[in-house]
Write an enzyme that holds these catalytic residues in place. Structure first.
Site, mmCIF file in Angstrom:
data_model
loop_
_atom_site.group_PDB
_atom_site.id
_atom_site.type_symbol
_atom_site.label_atom_id
_atom_site.label_comp_id
_atom_site.label_asym_id
_atom_site.label_seq_id
_atom_site.Cartn_x
_atom_site.Cartn_y
_atom_site.Cartn_z
ATOM 1 N N ASN A 162 -2.931 -13.552 5.577
ATOM 2 C CA ASN A 162 -2.499 -13.818 4.197
ATOM 3 C C ASN A 162 -1.726 -12.704 3.519
ATOM 4 O O ASN A 162 -1.065 -12.935 2.511
ATOM 5 C CB ASN A 162 -3.705 -14.244 3.353
ATOM 6 C CG ASN A 162 -4.753 -13.156 3.251
ATOM 7 O OD1 ASN A 162 -4.781 -12.228 4.051
ATOM 8 N ND2 ASN A 162 -5.605 -13.279 2.252
ATOM 9 N N GLU A 258 -13.279 -5.599 6.407
ATOM 10 C CA GLU A 258 -13.069 -6.266 5.116
ATOM 11 C C GLU A 258 -13.086 -7.763 5.409
ATOM 12 O O GLU A 258 -12.183 -8.266 6.078
ATOM 13 C CB GLU A 258 -11.739 -5.832 4.514
ATOM 14 C CG GLU A 258 -11.690 -4.375 4.139
ATOM 15 C CD GLU A 258 -12.680 -4.007 3.014
ATOM 16 O OE1 GLU A 258 -12.926 -2.827 2.797
ATOM 17 O OE2 GLU A 258 -13.209 -4.953 2.366
ATOM 18 N N CYS A 292 -8.909 -13.292 -0.308
ATOM 19 C CA CYS A 292 -10.346 -12.979 -0.189
ATOM 20 C C CYS A 292 -10.954 -12.802 -1.575
ATOM 21 O O CYS A 292 -12.120 -13.101 -1.798
ATOM 22 C CB CYS A 292 -10.552 -11.731 0.632
ATOM 23 S SG CYS A 292 -9.832 -10.286 -0.131
HETATM 24 P P1 NAP Z 1 -9.429 -14.522 11.029
HETATM 25 O O1 NAP Z 1 -9.230 -15.869 11.591
HETATM 26 O O2 NAP Z 1 -10.763 -13.913 11.058
HETATM 27 O O3 NAP Z 1 -8.392 -13.544 11.804
HETATM 28 C C1 NAP Z 1 -8.266 -12.208 11.377
HETATM 29 C C2 NAP Z 1 -7.673 -11.397 12.523
HETATM 30 O O4 NAP Z 1 -8.617 -11.314 13.575
HETATM 31 C C3 NAP Z 1 -6.425 -12.026 13.137
HETATM 32 O O5 NAP Z 1 -5.518 -11.003 13.495
HETATM 33 C C4 NAP Z 1 -6.984 -12.695 14.378
HETATM 34 O O6 NAP Z 1 -6.013 -12.859 15.391
HETATM 35 C C5 NAP Z 1 -7.992 -11.667 14.801
HETATM 36 N N1 NAP Z 1 -9.007 -12.135 15.733
HETATM 37 C C6 NAP Z 1 -9.565 -13.361 15.834
HETATM 38 N N2 NAP Z 1 -10.497 -13.364 16.812
HETATM 39 C C7 NAP Z 1 -10.515 -12.105 17.353
HETATM 40 C C8 NAP Z 1 -11.246 -11.457 18.399
HETATM 41 N N3 NAP Z 1 -12.159 -12.095 19.117
HETATM 42 N N4 NAP Z 1 -10.987 -10.153 18.654
HETATM 43 C C9 NAP Z 1 -10.040 -9.483 17.955
HETATM 44 N N5 NAP Z 1 -9.316 -10.028 16.936
HETATM 45 C C10 NAP Z 1 -9.570 -11.325 16.654
HETATM 46 O O7 NAP Z 1 -8.969 -14.457 9.480
HETATM 47 P P2 NAP Z 1 -7.628 -15.031 8.826
HETATM 48 O O8 NAP Z 1 -7.679 -16.514 8.892
HETATM 49 O O9 NAP Z 1 -6.456 -14.336 9.396
HETATM 50 O O10 NAP Z 1 -7.810 -14.530 7.317
HETATM 51 C C11 NAP Z 1 -8.636 -15.262 6.404
HETATM 52 C C12 NAP Z 1 -10.007 -14.632 6.317
HETATM 53 O O11 NAP Z 1 -9.885 -13.221 6.135
HETATM 54 C C13 NAP Z 1 -10.796 -15.144 5.117
HETATM 55 O O12 NAP Z 1 -12.167 -15.245 5.429
HETATM 56 C C14 NAP Z 1 -10.615 -14.047 4.074
HETATM 57 O O13 NAP Z 1 -11.674 -13.990 3.143
HETATM 58 C C15 NAP Z 1 -10.604 -12.819 4.954
HETATM 59 N N6 NAP Z 1 -9.881 -11.747 4.289
HETATM 60 C C16 NAP Z 1 -10.615 -10.716 3.765
HETATM 61 C C17 NAP Z 1 -9.944 -9.694 3.094
HETATM 62 C C18 NAP Z 1 -10.682 -8.522 2.511
HETATM 63 O O14 NAP Z 1 -10.021 -7.523 2.169
HETATM 64 N N7 NAP Z 1 -11.991 -8.580 2.389
HETATM 65 C C19 NAP Z 1 -8.565 -9.725 2.928
HETATM 66 C C20 NAP Z 1 -7.872 -10.812 3.479
HETATM 67 C C21 NAP Z 1 -8.538 -11.832 4.152
HETATM 68 P P3 NAP Z 1 -5.361 -14.330 15.602
HETATM 69 O O15 NAP Z 1 -4.546 -14.615 14.390
HETATM 70 O O16 NAP Z 1 -4.530 -14.161 16.829
HETATM 71 O O17 NAP Z 1 -6.515 -15.285 15.758
HETATM 72 O O1 G3P Z 2 -7.170 -11.596 0.592
HETATM 73 C C1 G3P Z 2 -6.460 -10.425 0.397
HETATM 74 C C2 G3P Z 2 -7.195 -9.562 -0.576
HETATM 75 O O2 G3P Z 2 -7.071 -8.252 -0.175
HETATM 76 C C3 G3P Z 2 -6.696 -9.901 -1.972
HETATM 77 O O3 G3P Z 2 -5.816 -8.929 -2.426
HETATM 78 O O4 G3P Z 2 -4.631 -7.860 -4.292
HETATM 79 O O5 G3P Z 2 -4.550 -10.360 -4.072
HETATM 80 O O6 G3P Z 2 -6.655 -9.231 -4.771
HETATM 81 P P1 G3P Z 2 -5.376 -9.097 -3.971
#
Ligand code: NAP
Ligand code: G3P
Length: 485
Positions: A162, A258, A292
């Site tokens: 994202n 995160e 997130c």
């Molecule tokens: P995701 O499906 O968990 O993927 C995140 C990253 O992990 C991608 O690069 C993915 O690669 C990789 N990945 C997946 N399985 C893996 C494995 N077994 N080993 C190593 N890497 C692996 O998350 P997303 O859909 O990209 O993002 C949405 C999620 O992220 C939401 O839950 C959101 O809340 C969270 N998020 C949190 C924050 C924060 O700062 N707390 C910020 C942004 C997003 P692939 O794409 O190749 O699968």
């Molecule tokens: O999901 C991405 C998280 O880092 C949100 O960033 O700056 O939009 O609150 P922000």
């Protein structure tokens, strides 16, 4: 500037300062969620590619660690200038690849350039300490500990879809300024944006091999990379499901996680409801809720709930639904799997008695902004992270009930409290089990030098420029034992 990173939109991978094909010569097609057109193809790397790349990262890091801080900072500043110079091309790729609207994509690139500049300057303040032995009983001034911060080695940076530029840089830049080399694995949907970013750093003068990229199916290479013995730090942003999996299998390697969130907006009786309505609508529906820190539930005192909803409804109704290229607020979700999941949560809530205020309309992956009232804790939407444009209203009788429901979540990223009473604001903030409480504002990560962390299922460690730099260093102590004479 970017002609060398791809040939006819078949993108390569950055290895030792050059853009090369993977051993497999296989590629993965990346299609736009906005218009389903082919954005390009990325290398589908295998374990052999990864082993070769990590060896290269290791060799390069030794020289980079000896590079003076001011030289590292100079290169990062050049990267920031190049990023700003290429903002149009890179922000367009973001729109195409992850469906972010034009103004948000441009804002992400500008924010990231500022991030890099701040990181370069912050790195110059990285400092150690000296500690005298006489501070502790039984020891004298003859024993002095000289402590310095040294790089940790190879940082594996794994980013989510994202914020393909900002949440990649939030790992890469602090790792580099600290003297580490970086193995950068972008999200597959977001990888092309990530490769443009890698070329920015490469062109700015990051030495060969200090930044290398890895692209490919996580199902094939993900576990292999995170368990690789030569990775010295894992900096991960993504879902709680994946983050937890990585934490379980990675073993003795320091990491920063995160993860997911279920940020609550708590609205008390004395809140300014016009401001609260505006902040909650923006916070819940920006980028179709794919943040997130999106507002993912509203806990509102029952006596003012009708008035709050009446103020939110027209704001939601005015949200522009459509294409990111036309700067719509509500754009197609990243893929059909995520869109189906969000629809399931809406259907579950309605089947269990939630009241539909607006929305529950869908065209393919484009879900219209949806507001559900009378949501109760028996409904999945009260607890699960939709990552889509749906917001549940949970009515509560008092502040304590709001705090109890908020804290019952597995997540603990951020929360907002809307009130004019500063005592209540601090009372709520004190009791909430989250990393950050926003008073009279939507949850948000920025500004990026603030500490940003999640507790419980929302992660571990603290992001934020200074905190990230410090996390990706280790302390080296040299103890002087002076003679008595
Ligand atoms: P995701 O499906 O968990 O993927 C995140 C990253 O992990 C991608 O690069 C993915 O690669 C990789 N990945 C997946 N399985 C893996 C494995 N077994 N080993 C190593 N890497 C692996 O998350 P997303 O859909 O990209 O993002 C949405 C999620 O992220 C939401 O839950 C959101 O809340 C969270 N998020 C949190 C924050 C924060 O700062 N707390 C910020 C942004 C997003 P692939 O794409 O190749 O699968
Ligand atoms: O999901 C991405 C998280 O880092 C949100 O960033 O700056 O939009 O609150 P922000």
């Amino acid at each position: 500037m970017f002609e060398n990173i791809h040939a006819n939109k078949t993108y390569k991978t950055l290895y030792n300062g050059n853009w090369i094909q993977s051993t497999t010569k296989n590629t993965i097609q990346i299609k736009s969620p906005a218009n389903n057109c082919l954005v390009g193809e990325i290398q589908s790397m295998n374990k052999e590619d990864i082993d070769k790349t990590i060896i290269n990262s290791q060799c390069a890091q030794k020289t980079w660690a000896q590079t003076p801080m001011n030289k590292r900072a100079e290169i990062l500043h050049k990267a920031a200038v190049l990023l700003e110079k290429n903002i149009n091309e890179i922000s367009y790729i973001i729109q195409l690849e992850v469906g972010k609207n034009k103004s948000s994509a441009i804002s992400e690139v500008k924010r990231t350039a500022d991030f890099i500049k701040f990181t370069a300057d912050e790195g110059k303040h990285l400092k150690g300490e000296t500690i005298g032995g006489e501070n502790f009983p039984g020891f004298s001034k003859n024993k002095i500990s000289l402590v310095t911060k040294i790089p940790i080695g190879i940082v594996l940076a794994i980013s989510p879809f994202n914020y393909p530029i900002n949440l990649s840089t939030s790992k890469i830049a602090p790792a580099l300024i600290a003297g580490n080399s970086v193995l950068f694995k972008p999200a597959t949907q977001g990888a092309i944006s990530g490769l443009y970013l890698a070329e920015i750093f490469n062109a700015a003068g990051i030495p060969k091999g200090v930044l290398n990229t890895v692209t490919g199916k996580s199902s094939e290479i993900g576990d292999y990379i995170v368990t690789h013995p030569d990775i010295n730090f894992i900096n991960f942003t993504g879902s709680t499901k994946v983050g937890t999996h990585i934490a379980k299998i990675a073993g003795m390697v320091p990491m920063m996680m995160e993860l997911g969130g279920k940020d609550a907006a708590i609205v008390l009786k004395d809140a300014d409801l016009d401001d609260a309505a505006k902040d909650i609508v923006t916070g819940a529906y920006n980028y179709s809720g794919q943040r997130c820190t999106a507002v993912k539930r509203v806990l509102v005192i029952n006596s003012i709930a009708d008035e709050l909803i009446a103020k939110m409804n027209p704001l939601i109704n005015n949200l522009k639904v459509g294409s990111p290229f036309e700067d719509a607020d509500i754009i197609p979700l990243i893929n059909s799997k995520n869109a189906d999941y969000v629809q399931q949560l809406i259907d579950d809530a309605l089947n269990k008695g939630a009241k539909l205020i607006i929305g529950n309309k869908r065209t393919d992956n484009l879900l219209y902004p949806t507001l559900l009232d009378n949501v109760n804790t028996n409904m999945r939407i009260a607890w699960e992270e939709p990552f889509g444009p749906v917001l549940p209203i949970i009515r509560v009788n008092d502040l304590n009930e709001a705090i109890n429901i908020a804290n019952a979540s597995e997540y603990g990223l951020q929360s907002s409290v809307f009130t004019k009473d500063i005592n209540n604001a601090f009372l709520v903030a004190d009791k909430l089990q989250v990393g950050t409480v926003q008073v009279n504002n939507q949850p948000e990560r920025g500004p990026d030098h603030f500490p940003f962390s999640g507790v419980k299922a929302s992660g571990m460690g603290t992001q934020g420029i200074r905190y990230s730099i410090d996390a990706m260093t280790s302390r080296k102590a040299v103890i002087l034992n002076l003679s008595n004479n």
